[in-house]
Design an enzyme around this catalytic site. Sequence first.
Site: not given
Length: 450
Positions: A104, A243, A245, A247
């Site tokens: 992440s 960010d 990833d 999410d």
Amino acid sequence: MARLFGTDGVRGVANQDLTAELALDLSVAAAHVLGEAGAFGHRQPTALVARDPRASGEFLEAAVCAGLASAGVDVIRVGVIPTPAAAYLVNEFRTDLGVMLSASHNPMPDNGIKFFQRGGVKLADDLEDAIEQRMGEPWQRPTGEKVGRIQYSADAVKTYIDHLVRSLRQEQALKGLTIVLDTANGASFHTAPTAFRAQGAEVIAIHDEPNGININDGAGSTHPEKLQAAVLANHADLGFAFDGDADRCLAVDHEGNLVDGDQILAILALALQEDHRLASNTVVATIMSNLGLTLAMREHEIHVDQTKVGDRYVLESMNANGFSLGGEQSGHVIMSEFATTGDGVLTGLHVAARVARTGKSLQELASVMTRLPQALINVRGVDKLRAGMDPEVNKAVADANQTLGDTGRVVLRPSGTEPLVRVMVEAATQDEADSICQRLAGIVKDRLAI
């Protein structure tokens, strides 16, 4: 022995804490716990495997695929895509489980393994515990035609982008807006600009050239100052930072002011309420959300349901109660009508659509709530497992809360993803918040020192 799973999967320094061997063993255990044969009428269990652009994701992906296939699971590789895309595709492709390799917002040397069960839902604690317990246990290895096969899906990215575009329920919903997107050299480097452009926005993309090393490096939602500068330099209407990833999502208005996850929740809550789509007139947030969100929602007769920190706990409340909107101050926002987890690109699309639909600036929309002054200190070099157990720390927190009364509060909690303790203070003034936070952080550092 410490629990292997944190608040968002298993994380650590790749090839040191998170090794190929561990990834393989975790995948085999997950296959046994989550991949019962024939759940969707397959010849044998199926799994979707995705990753963000980190260099270490390449060898970890190979280990995960090897572990799953060796356990008799057919694997669909989808390559570099956001975490919410993986969750969506697990459901769309009707696989028995999914694996996302990402840390992440963490720095590049870290990586992580997140599992999804059928339907693209993150695992409950008991399933994670079952996977941990299953690791290392003897098992019968399939042979011959029962060994899993590995294939690559070239259609996965387009399938997800089409889903994002359709979620706005109209064509060219963002026409006339100039939007800067900071993709953090991460997993949304292609999906985010493509989706926004498909809806008519003029897109200026920054940090959209991942090379495996530069993910989150001075970019994205952990460094919003880069987006703020780009919005001003390009005279854009607004901007969004994701960010690694994708999410999570933070926004910036036309004057370069940061709009955080709490303000985004407020904007979307009012939009859904207006459309009669805010289930039970409730927004789910965590204990770390600013008190200003609760006060703003109260003015519009919207209830705020608070959970422990972590989007998984927000999701648990949403799923258990049928709520349609929830999220965190960090920018994890979950719109359950369209996603089973936080989706930064989806969030950005819907915030931008609200700007276009109302004709109001993001700044005006965000002004619906006033953030109370807040201070946050991450205390490193301490034993986070003793947070909440030390009597002097507990007394200091209780005394601070008594001093603040109804004008603020203290939240002290160990991080679920990093080796540190977070100290957060809200108060009537910034000076008071800073002073109390610094004093408490000093006590934590002294009392919980390793």
